[in-house]
Design a protein around this motif. Sequence first.
Motif, PDB file in Angstrom:
ATOM      1  N   LEU A   1       3.913  -1.985  -3.671  1.00  0.00           N
ATOM      2  CA  LEU A   1       3.006  -1.157  -2.876  1.00  0.00           C
ATOM      3  C   LEU A   1       2.466  -0.069  -3.789  1.00  0.00           C
ATOM      4  O   LEU A   1       3.229   0.611  -4.480  1.00  0.00           O
TER       5      LEU A   1
ATOM      6  N   ALA B   1      -0.097   3.311  -4.167  1.00  0.00           N
ATOM      7  CA  ALA B   1      -0.947   4.366  -3.604  1.00  0.00           C
ATOM      8  C   ALA B   1      -2.225   4.372  -4.444  1.00  0.00           C
ATOM      9  O   ALA B   1      -2.232   4.813  -5.586  1.00  0.00           O
ATOM     10  N   ASP B   2      -3.279   3.827  -3.869  1.00  0.00           N
ATOM     11  CA  ASP B   2      -4.579   3.664  -4.520  1.00  0.00           C
ATOM     12  C   ASP B   2      -5.404   4.906  -4.167  1.00  0.00           C
ATOM     13  O   ASP B   2      -6.220   4.900  -3.260  1.00  0.00           O
TER      14      ASP B   2
ATOM     15  N   ARG C   1      -6.071   4.385   0.236  1.00  0.00           N
ATOM     16  CA  ARG C   1      -5.375   3.256   0.849  1.00  0.00           C
ATOM     17  C   ARG C   1      -4.091   2.956   0.092  1.00  0.00           C
ATOM     18  O   ARG C   1      -3.878   3.412  -1.037  1.00  0.00           O
ATOM     19  N   ILE C   2      -3.232   2.172   0.730  1.00  0.00           N
ATOM     20  CA  ILE C   2      -2.043   1.625   0.092  1.00  0.00           C
ATOM     21  C   ILE C   2      -2.309   0.133  -0.093  1.00  0.00           C
ATOM     22  O   ILE C   2      -2.594  -0.570   0.878  1.00  0.00           O
TER      23      ILE C   2
ATOM     24  N   ARG D   1      -0.967  -3.606  -1.132  1.00  0.00           N
ATOM     25  CA  ARG D   1       0.235  -4.430  -1.288  1.00  0.00           C
ATOM     26  C   ARG D   1      -0.119  -5.558  -2.237  1.00  0.00           C
ATOM     27  O   ARG D   1      -1.038  -6.340  -1.973  1.00  0.00           O
TER      28      ARG D   1
END
Length: 157
Positions: free
Chosen positions: A145, A147-148, A153-154, A156
Amino acid sequence: NHRIQRWVPGAAAGETVAGGKGKGDALNQLACPFGLVIDSTGALLIADRDNHRIQRWAPGAAAGETVAGEKGYGDALDELAYPRGLVIDSEGALLIADSLNHRIQRWAPGAAAGVTVAGGKDEGGALDKLAYPSGLVIDSEGALLIADSLNHRIQRW
């Protein structure tokens, strides 16, 4: 203060366990430490952001050793650009959020370079791109995962 502090519950003050010698690039210094993780030996792995490297500090050590990004700033597979988040996978490899390169690098123990496992195709909002990745975690299924950050957004992966 360019240091990592250890705080014991109930303590009135912390203990410096890495850095604390002012901002710099010597092995006993850090420059804006960001992410950290503890490996299976109890050593701290630190994203030394402004030095574009990952430092490993063994328990009680007076200085760290560079384990990733030894060549400094850049976008080659053996370079990093403002690393932030870190996580260790089930095989003991270090996953690094290489923020300004918009990628996640996987460094196997003892490797001279990383392998891009996510992003790395320039900054962007498409699902195969990242924009300043920061935090990392591996979920219970083994997925990464991310953290973008600038895409809010996150991801996956």
